[in-house]
Design a protein around this motif. Structure first.
Motif, PDB file in Angstrom:
ATOM      1  N   TYR A  91       0.848  -1.204   0.000  1.00 37.97           N
ATOM      2  CA  TYR A  91       0.000   0.000   0.000  1.00 37.97           C
ATOM      3  C   TYR A  91       0.878   1.245   0.000  1.00 37.97           C
ATOM      4  O   TYR A  91       0.648   2.197  -0.754  1.00 37.97           O
ATOM      5  N   MET A 136      -6.154  -0.369  -3.919  1.00 39.36           N
ATOM      6  CA  MET A 136      -5.866   0.183  -2.598  1.00 39.36           C
ATOM      7  C   MET A 136      -6.724  -0.502  -1.530  1.00 39.36           C
ATOM      8  O   MET A 136      -6.234  -0.895  -0.478  1.00 39.36           O
ATOM      9  N   LEU A 139      -5.568  -4.009  -0.750  1.00 42.42           N
ATOM     10  CA  LEU A 139      -4.358  -4.058   0.076  1.00 42.42           C
ATOM     11  C   LEU A 139      -4.677  -3.773   1.540  1.00 42.42           C
ATOM     12  O   LEU A 139      -4.153  -4.430   2.442  1.00 42.42           O
ATOM     13  N   LEU A 140      -5.558  -2.809   1.766  1.00 46.39           N
ATOM     14  CA  LEU A 140      -5.923  -2.504   3.157  1.00 46.39           C
ATOM     15  C   LEU A 140      -6.689  -3.661   3.788  1.00 46.39           C
ATOM     16  O   LEU A 140      -6.465  -4.019   4.945  1.00 46.39           O
ATOM     17  N   LEU A 158      -8.551   4.529   3.565  1.00 45.44           N
ATOM     18  CA  LEU A 158      -8.401   4.665   2.118  1.00 45.44           C
ATOM     19  C   LEU A 158      -8.569   6.116   1.679  1.00 45.44           C
ATOM     20  O   LEU A 158      -7.716   6.697   1.008  1.00 45.44           O
ATOM     21  N   THR A 161      -5.872   8.586   3.049  1.00 48.43           N
ATOM     22  CA  THR A 161      -4.590   8.487   2.347  1.00 48.43           C
ATOM     23  C   THR A 161      -4.680   9.149   0.977  1.00 48.43           C
ATOM     24  O   THR A 161      -3.808   9.943   0.583  1.00 48.43           O
TER      25      THR A 161
END
Lengths: 204, 204
Positions: A91, A136, A139-140, A158, A161
């Motif tokens: 990430y 994204m 990945l989180l 998310l 960021t």
DNA sequence: ACCTGAACACCGTTCAAGT
DNA sequence: ACCTGAACACCGTTCAAGT
């Protein structure tokens, strides 16, 4: 490039117009882009571009699609290099790749981010953007599954960021970072540092 | 307003032009603002505005200064209301005030944030902006002094809060929030929540 | 002091006519 | 199929001339 414009027909006008548009963009930002000037630079009459692009917006759109391709490549490459790392580190790599792209191609970023000037819906822009968001999120989610992240809202993490990265990139092209950091002038480095810190804070 | 344009002279053309510009801004964003159209709306000839503003940029500048006054008022009011709270809570109040202003006056925010279109240096814009940054820094320094915050870099915290708030506000006017959050539609509430979370994270 | 109206050099976009 | 060149309706900006 390669515009040996030897006759009545140009041959590669579409590509030449996109090139010229990018040059105009670099010279004076988005409002310095005009279809007429792009036509002149390509050695062609004012009406010619409209055979290839239905509007000024469509011309900028073509530049935006090129920009999105490069961003996608930059991200895919970063994710490949980081393939062996943990989800959160991947990430991080994705975020860094976005920042590098946005700071090294400020005009591309400007075109992509300024709606109103492009037709974000149609074309591949929306799809490419959604794909990045999905990567994204994935990945989180993986970071939560593996226990690397605990007690956080994936959607909140998310968006914050993304908004931080977007804000830093926009402050860069809007000339707002210049007045904040008098020292190094290494705005990309500063942005990367702040994103790193924010990702670290997700871990508590 | 009050433009009972009864003769050759307008009387309050300057104010009328600023009003008209704001209306054009609301109708179609920054690129829909034209000096000629503002003149027409004010009932005056195309050349008249140039007696009062040396350029289109100067006209937009006047709108930007009005916007900055409102932002400053909103912040000062929030800080007054929060006067009895801790430094970090006052910092939070300042951040919230910025978000409220930016989301409730998207066109004002757009004009202020889009350099290239205004002359940010000259005028009171730079000074007002610097003042806000100083207030923010002061509050963070106070929070460190009082032990409310420990082990953080004030400059990093400052810029990452600002960049997050700026990013959220820009995503809003760039039409990028619409595709992220399908649910409530309460983008301001979402932005406020994210800033709150980020400020909470500063406390570890 | 303030405004008009014509002018200039630009725009985006269209479209008949040329090659 | 692709391009020209004139045309239209817009721009920002200037400036003599009007009030």
């Amino acid at each position: 490039m390669a515009d040996t414009q030897r006759g009545y027909h140009h041959g590669a006008l579409k590509a030449a117009l996109i090139d010229a548009t990018l040059i105009l963009l670099k010279e004076g930002g988005i409002e310095a882009v005009s279809v007429r000037e792009a036509a002149k630079r390509a050695g062609v009459s004012p009406g010619a571009p409209f055979r290839h692009f239905p509007s000024r917006a469509a011309l900028l759109n073509a530049v935006a699609e090129e920009a999105m391709v490069r961003l996608t490549m930059q991200i895919d490459q970063a994710l490949t290099q980081a393939a062996s790392l943990s989800p959160l580190e991947r990430y991080r790599a994705l975020g860094q790749a976005f920042l590098i792209w946005a700071f090294e191609n400020p005009h591309h970023f400007q075109v992509i981010s300024t709606r109103a000037v492009i037709d974000f819906e149609g074309s591949g822009l929306r799809a490419a953007n959604d794909k990045i968001r999905c990567q994204m999120r994935q990945l989180l989610n993986d970071a939560v599954s593996s226990g690397e992240l605990v007690g956080i809202s994936v959607e909140d993490a998310l968006l914050s960021t993304r908004a931080l990265a977007y804000g830093l990139a926009r402050m860069n092209i809007d000339g707002q970072l210049q007045s904040w950091d008098i020292k190094s002038g290494d705005y990309l480095g500063l942005a990367q540092h702040l994103i790193n810190e924010q990702i670290d804070r997700l871990k508590r």
